[in-house]
Every structure is written in C-alpha cells, then in structure tokens.
Design an enzyme around this catalytic site. Structure first.
Site: not given
Ligand code: MSP
Length: 501
Positions: A146, A129
């Site tokens: 994730h 990110c």
C-alpha cells in the site's frame, strides 16, 4: 463408490465478484461435473468470508452496518453463480450460526489441548493488508503493498502454537508428494518450511480494536482473527465433528485456491487441523493469477473484468471454455477479449461448430435427418476410432490431473480428426455414386463420435453440451454416463431417430 469434495476459497465481501473469482469457481464447477461423469459421488462448496477490519471500514464508507453490508455483497456472489451455471451443493457464510459454532468448538478444543497461549505482541500493522509486518518486510518503512506507513501496535493476544507442527508438516508433505500441487507450489512451501523456524500464529484481536468477528469461547474480550475463522468453513459446512457429510467427504477434500493464499492453506490450515485432531485434507490445488493486458486487475486502473459482461458479450460457454483452455493451471495468464475471440473463432466456431453443422446438414440432405444404420466398414473407421480413444483417454487423464488446457487440446485431436475424416471419406461423392452402404457408416461414425465429444465437454460447457446432445437425439443423464466406459462403448446413438437441423 469413489467420492470427491471440492471447495473454492470463501471470497471476501469487500469487492464485487470479478474474473478471478469467476475463474476459480468455474474450475471448481468443471471439476465437480467431471468427477460426476467419472462415476463419483461429489460435493461442491463455495461461500463468503465476512469478518474483519476491512469489512467494517467498507460498511462505514457505504453508510451501512456491517451486517447490512455483508448481506448485500454476499448476495452478489450468491446471485452470480447460478448465472454462470455453477453447480455448488452449498454456500457457506462465516456469519452463519452453523459456522460460528464450529469455529468456537475448534478453538476450545485446541485451547484445551494446550496449543493456544496468551502473549504480548508488537508489530507494524497495515490496516490495508490486515496484517503485521516485520521490520525487514517493510520497504523504506512503508507497507510494500500500500506504500503507507504502518502503525506500530503492541497488544496482548492469543497465539496458536503453529511452530510445534513444523516437522510433522514437512514429513507429511514429503510422504504425500501431491498433497500440494502443482509441484512448484509444493517446492515453495517446502523451502519456506526448511528455511527457518515456523512462527506461531496470532489468532485474536481485542474487542477494543475489532468487534466484527467470532468471540473466543475462552475470553469474551477477544474475537478470532480472520484465518482461524475463515479456513474452518471447509469442515463446518460438512457438519464436523460427526455429520454424515463430514465422514463421507472430508477424506477426499480438494481445496482450490490461487497462489495469493498459498501459505494460509498450505501451512496454517494443516497445522490447525492437526492440533484439532482432524485428518489433513487430501489435496491443495493451486492456480496462478489472471492479469489483464499483463497488469494486475484493479479498481483504480479500471481494468476489472466482470464475468457477466463477458457472458453477455460472448455467451457463457465460450467464456468458460476460454478460461479453462487459455490458462496453464499453476501459471499466470493474461486475459484479453482479443484472445477470447481468437479461441472462439478457431476452436469453437471453426473446428467444433463446423463439424456439427456439416454433419447435421449431411444427415438431413442424405437421410432426411434420420440417423442411418451403419453398414459397410473401411480401415479409416478403425483409424478414427483409435484417434477417438486416444483423445478421450488424454482428456480424462489430463483433466484428473488439473491440466485443463492440455485435456481440451487432447479432445480437439478428435474434433480435427473428424473434420479430416469428412474430407477423406467425401460423403458427397459417396452420395453421388449411390454408395449408401458406405455413406451410412460414415455418417453414423461422425454422429457417434460427436456424441462422445459433447459428453466430454459437459464439465466445461454444460449448456452447449446438453444442446448438442439434444440435437443428436441423445437422452443425456449425467448419472448414467460414465467417461471411462466411453472409450470402449460404441453405438449409443440410435439409428432411425431424427437429428436437429
Ligand atoms: N477470504 C479469503 C479466502 C479465505 S479461504 C478460507 C480471500 N478472499 S478473496 O476474495 O481475496 O479471494 C482470493 C481468491 O480469489 C484467490 O485465491 C483466487 O481464487 C481468486 N482470485 C482473485 N483474483 C484473482 C486473479 N486475478 N486471478 C485468479 N484468481 C484470483 O483471499
């Protein structure tokens, strides 16, 4: 003269262009063309965002240097837009020297004003990110996006005193109710601001961790972190601080983004501008997300929609029409080829295509292809004229207000109205009865209204619109057409010239 400045996000170069990028850029293009037809002077900017960890990783896995890698992917975007008839005036890259220079100037200005400070920062950093997460935001200790364990990183960094501008921003939003639109996104931002203290913004990364970025002008050991770099493109491209374009277009700046980057645009950017002594932009326009068969597009699922594949399969204008007609601006929408084909058949082939086919072929059959001079009038002519005025007014009002779907729906009132007008006036019967006086008017009314429809469609389907106007023998020049005047103007189609078959 009124002016209009429209921007798209500058897209990351870690993925190839897809449906989402194509949508935003097509909407921006349509708005740009629409405002031109409204008689305004416009400027349209797009570009690519090329710094950060992710880029370095993507370059490495491609066996390229970051510069080689960003050049390759940025070119994919630069090559795609002309293929989609995108009329941007400029394309900015965050690796352009002109961009870097402005970023450094603004950083220095904000630093000198005392709004950037050096401090210790520790947090759970997700490399996927490219951001820090607080303890609360993690799900079972993992990144919510994730599902990987973030790394705890403590380091010294530079911070922008964003918190200082919270009250000013809230007041600005309240005083300018359409600063962020549609309403739901404004509400989201207001409740975020009202829910608590606004944090300061970490704006740097030490070079020991990241070198692919713009160096801080006041500390050569650090580079700027992505948002303080990326957002500045919108003023850099206009030649801030004293470029002519900046003076002309910044006061009418309209940003167009999807909801994923609402916070940086609605909160980081206005406060950055305020700190740098620059007026806020005029509007932030926020749209929803395209899903594919109700799921998120992703490479791993393999459902990524490629714009050029859609163009090849259905034609560019049908694709552009679908994008604007199908999504209610602000809300999410589901993309499917089935829905695209449905619209293509119903709206374009049936309603619009039929109207053009029938009218052009009647002009050939009854008048040897020559546009007749209008003669005998009837009440139905006044009725269809009124339907046309309402349809055009509704198109223009909704389009100005970013309600593209309703704008097109409004214009289709005229398309359908004209098909009905053909059925009711029954030109074939007038021909049979040798009522040439009335027949001439009917065909003329149809052709002149078709011209009006084609002109209004230019922002959405530029190629088809130009082709239709050419078929009608109308010399189209976007600088000469004026949409508001179309409501009252009558008779621009020239009698005696020959229309296409
Ligand atoms: N680089 C940043 C933006 C910086 S602007 C100063 C970035 N880039 S991005 O490549 O991820 O582009 C995000 C934008 O792409 C969205 O805001 C939207 O305009 C578009 N879209 C990407 N996927 C999308 C959908 N699935 N649906 C609609 N638009 C989407 O964020």
């Amino acid at each position: 003269m009124q002016r209009f400045y429209i921007t798209t996000p500058i897209y990351y170069v870690n993925a190839k262009p897809h449906l989402g990028h194509a949508y935003t850029t097509t909407v921006a293009d349509s708005l740009n063309r629409f405002h031109r037809l409204m008689g305004e002077e416009t400027y349209f900017l797009t570009g690519t965002d090329e710094h950060g960890d992710k880029i370095v990783q993507a370059a490495e896995s491609n066996g390229q240097t970051p510069q080689e890698y960003v050049d390759t992917i940025s070119k994919l975007f630069q090559d795609l837009w002309p293929n989609m008839n995108i009329s941007n005036n400029d394309f900015i890259r965050t690796t352009d020297p002109r961009h870097k220079e402005v970023v450094q100037q603004i950083l220095q200005k904000v630093y000198d004003a005392g709004d950037i400070y050096f401090g210790e920062y520790g947090g759970h950093y997700c490399f996927g990110c490219e951001r820090f997460y607080t303890e609360k935001e993690l799900v079972n200790g993992l990144c919510p996006d994730h599902q990987t364990k973030p790394e705890y990183i403590a380091e010294k960094n530079y911070f922008f005193k964003m918190s200082k501008y919270r009250d000013w921003l809230l007041e600005h939003i309240n005083k300018n109710p359409d600063f962020i639109r549609p309403e739901r996104y404004k509400k989201e931002v207001v409740s975020l601001l009202e829910s608590g203290e606004l944090e300061d913004l970490c704006i740097s990364r030490p070079k020991s961790r990241l070198t692919w970025g713009i160096e801080l002008p006041f500390d050569a050991e650090y580079v700027t972190y992505v948002w303080f770099d990326a957002l500045i493109n919108y003023v850099a491209a206009l030649g801030w601080p004293d470029g002519e374009k900046f003076n002309k277009f910044w006061p009418v700046a309209n940003h167009l983004v999807a909801k994923d980057i609402l916070k940086p645009h609605a909160i980081f950017w206005p406060t950055m501008l305020k700190a740098a002594g620059i007026e806020p932009y005029q509007h932030l326009n926020v749209h929803g997300y395209w899903l594919v068969e109700d799921t998120k597009m992703s490479k791993s699922i393999g459902n990524v929609v490629e714009p050029l594949a859609m163009k090849d399969a259905y034609g560019l204008d049908a694709f552009r029409y679908f994008l604007l007609r199908e999504m209610s601006f602000g809300q999410d929408s589901s993309f499917s080829e089935k829905a695209l084909v449905g619209r293509l058949n119903a709206d374009l082939a049936n309603d619009l295509g039929n109207l053009f086919n029938r009218t052009l072929s009647m002009t050939h059959k009854y008048f040897g292809g020559q546009i007749p001079r209008p003669d005998v009038e009837d009440v139905v002519d006044a009725e269809i004229k009124k339907i046309g005025q309402d349809a055009m007014q509704s198109f223009q009002d909704f389009f100005s207000d970013l309600k593209f779907s309703r704008a097109l729906e409004g214009l289709w009132e005229l398309v359908r109205g004209l098909n009905k007008y053909i059925d009711e006036t029954a030109p074939w019967a007038l021909y049979k009865a040798k009522n040439t006086g009335r027949l001439s008017t009917v065909i003329y009314v149809l052709l002149e209204n078709m011209r009006k429809i084609a002109v209004h469609l230019w922002p959405v389907m530029p190629e088809a619109s130009e082709k239709m106007l050419e078929q009608l023998g109308f010399n189209f020049d976007p600088e000469k057409v004026n949409l508001p005047k179309e409501l009252d103007v009558w008779g621009l189609i020239e009698s005696d010239i020959t229309v296409a078959k």
